[in-house]
Write an enzyme that holds these catalytic residues in place. Structure first.
Site, PDB file in Angstrom:
ATOM      1  N   GLU A  59       0.838  -1.200  -0.079  1.00 44.74           N
ATOM      2  CA  GLU A  59       0.038  -0.158  -0.001  1.00 44.74           C
ATOM      3  C   GLU A  59       0.807   1.345  -0.073  1.00 44.74           C
ATOM      4  O   GLU A  59       0.488   2.167  -0.621  1.00 44.74           O
ATOM      5  CB  GLU A  59      -0.989   0.071   1.355  1.00 44.74           C
ATOM      6  N   PRO A 267      12.308 -12.000  -0.594  1.00 44.36           N
ATOM      7  CA  PRO A 267      11.225 -12.193   0.113  1.00 44.36           C
ATOM      8  C   PRO A 267      10.503 -10.854   0.519  1.00 44.36           C
ATOM      9  O   PRO A 267      11.020  -9.940   0.256  1.00 44.36           O
ATOM     10  CB  PRO A 267      12.094 -12.712   1.352  1.00 44.36           C
ATOM     11  N   MET A 307      16.102  -3.042   1.614  1.00 45.59           N
ATOM     12  CA  MET A 307      14.434  -2.563   1.391  1.00 45.59           C
ATOM     13  C   MET A 307      14.653  -1.499   0.464  1.00 45.59           C
ATOM     14  O   MET A 307      15.760  -0.469   0.345  1.00 45.59           O
ATOM     15  CB  MET A 307      14.383  -1.829   2.960  1.00 45.59           C
ATOM     16  N   PRO A 334       1.295  -6.864  -9.622  1.00 44.40           N
ATOM     17  CA  PRO A 334       2.120  -7.023 -10.844  1.00 44.40           C
ATOM     18  C   PRO A 334       2.368  -6.152 -11.623  1.00 44.40           C
ATOM     19  O   PRO A 334       2.899  -6.342 -12.686  1.00 44.40           O
ATOM     20  CB  PRO A 334       1.046  -8.200 -11.683  1.00 44.40           C
ATOM     21  N   GLU A 336       4.280  -3.519 -11.538  1.00 48.36           N
ATOM     22  CA  GLU A 336       5.601  -2.861 -11.277  1.00 48.36           C
ATOM     23  C   GLU A 336       6.453  -3.638 -12.478  1.00 48.36           C
ATOM     24  O   GLU A 336       7.209  -2.724 -13.319  1.00 48.36           O
ATOM     25  CB  GLU A 336       6.308  -2.907  -9.820  1.00 48.36           C
TER      26      GLU A 336
END
EC number: 2.4.99.12
Length: 419
Positions: A59, A267, A307, A334, A336
């Site tokens: 988000e 991950p 990150m 999906p 991006e």
């Protein structure tokens, strides 16, 4: 009555939430930083803010173009971004630096929300997608602050869940000033669970307004050169526990046919980075870690354990598998990888992004896999047939381009209502 019972129960469990936060924080110290925010004890902003709440990293990424547009249209606006997770907060800081203020959102107890509002001074609350916390919504509305539910989506599964507490949900929806739904189906479900029709607009998804900058392209090209420009590369992004083993099994199959292939494995949650690294070693695959090793062509797996770099890492690959879909998590965004004009692969469980995947499917920009073997077959097919892979990628980008424009509609709507 349900709301009072909810608040009473939340007060009772609050100490246990704090204990759980401490327990998890032993492995993820960033979760313990600013723990006072969870009780609403944020630093006093001293000035009115536009409060943008995005529960987690997905988000937050979706909110990024909205925040940028608000800052562009209102350069002197003060924006406070909140998230429930450390990954969401870290992603926001990576995106905006000192341009906005950050905090963890308060736990949804009456006292925590009350203290937060007293210190934040919001002039508006912008909630991303479907974060309907009863005390956050009720107390913010009671303070006379307009609330906008933006990029709102509501799956059939979630709608059925909300109908079990229909009285509470109807009350909460009545406190929202505007619901900007992603699709007609989302709008219909919001109305079905209690929203007034004049509250809801279909604006489209602002996630289609994703931007691949020149800086991202340059960074991706540089990393690809270091990892090996001539080798075949695929990325498995935002993976969850239960998926990584399947992905590594698929990569082992791919290596049988393409010995030079590289898997970039990212991950979803940072607390899993070390566990996934151990899993790669158990599989007997050579590995480099983004955070610790110099990039080279001397590995079979490149672990994306940093990150804020996923968008760039997508640009390094030839094909992207988007995680949360081989297990029943509902999938992740999906768009991006689609914006990079690359083929998008997914598992069968994409109910969180059903409308977006349906558009990609109709446009011929997505390939579907059921398990490790079918995923390996899909990746190998794209590696073996560059022309088909190129067509899939161009189709995916065409879907993104055809659906742009929601961002402008949403920002116009927010500013008109504020003015």
């Amino acid at each position: 009555m349900v709301h009072y019972l909810y608040s009473f129960v939340f007060r009772l469990i609050l100490p246990f939430l704090l204990i759980r936060l401490w327990w998890i924080g032993r492995r993820s110290p960033e979760l313990l930083a600013h723990w006072q925010d969870r009780l609403g004890l944020i630093p006093d902003t001293g000035k009115p803010v536009i409060w943008v709440h995005a529960v987690s990293v997905g988000e937050t990424i979706a909110a990024a173009p909205l925040v940028k547009a608000l800052l562009a249209r209102r350069p002197h606006a003060n924006i406070l971004m909140t998230a429930m997770t450390a990954t969401g907060r870290a992603r926001a800081k990576a995106l905006f630096g000192d341009a906005v203020t950050y905090a963890y959102s308060p736990y949804d107890s009456p006292g925590s929300v009350r203290r937060f509002l007293k210190r934040a001074h919001p002039q508006a609350l912008v909630v991303m997608e479907t974060e309907l916390w009863p005390n956050m919504i009720s107390r913010t509305a009671a303070a006379g602050v307009p609330i906008f539910l933006i990029n709102a989506r509501l799956s059939e599964r979630s709608a059925r869940g909300y109908q079990r507490v229909s009285g509470l949900v109807r009350s909460l929806l009545g406190k929202l000033n505007w619901i900007a739904a992603q699709a007609d189906s989302d709008a219909r479900r919001f109305v079905a669970i209690g929203a007034a029709e004049d509250q809801v607009s279909v604006t489209g998804s602002i996630k289609f307004d994703v931007d691949v900058t020149d800086a991202l392209r340059a960074d991706a090209r540089a990393l690809r050169s270091q990892l090996g420009r001539e080798r075949r590369v695929w990325i498995a992004a935002s993976t969850h526990e239960g998926e990584d083993q399947q992905i590594l099994d698929a990569h082992s199959d791919i290596l049988q046919k393409h010995p030079d292939a590289l898997l970039i494995l990212v991950p979803r949650h940072p607390e899993r980075f070390d566990d996934v690294a151990a899993l790669v070693r158990q599989q007997g695959l050579s590995m480099l870690r983004r955070s610790a090793d110099k990039a080279s062509d001397a590995s079979q797996v490149y672990l994306g354990d940093t990150m804020g770099e996923l968008m760039m890492l997508y640009g390094v690959a030839d094909l992207a598998f988007v995680g949360g879909s081989l297990i029943e998590r509902g999938g992740h965004n999906p768009l991006e990888p689609a914006a990079w004009a690359m083929p998008v692969a997914t598992g069968p469980h994409v109910f969180n992004f059903a409308d977006i995947y349906e558009r990609l499917d109709r446009g011929g920009g997505v390939v579907k896999a059921l398990d490790a073997s079918t995923l390996a077959a899909a990746v190998n097919q794209c590696f073996d047939d560059p022309e088909r892979a190129g067509t899939l990628g161009r189709n995916a980008l065409a879907v993104v381009d055809a659906n742009r424009g929601a961002l402008e509609r949403v920002v116009d709507g927010i500013l008109q209502k504020l003015d």
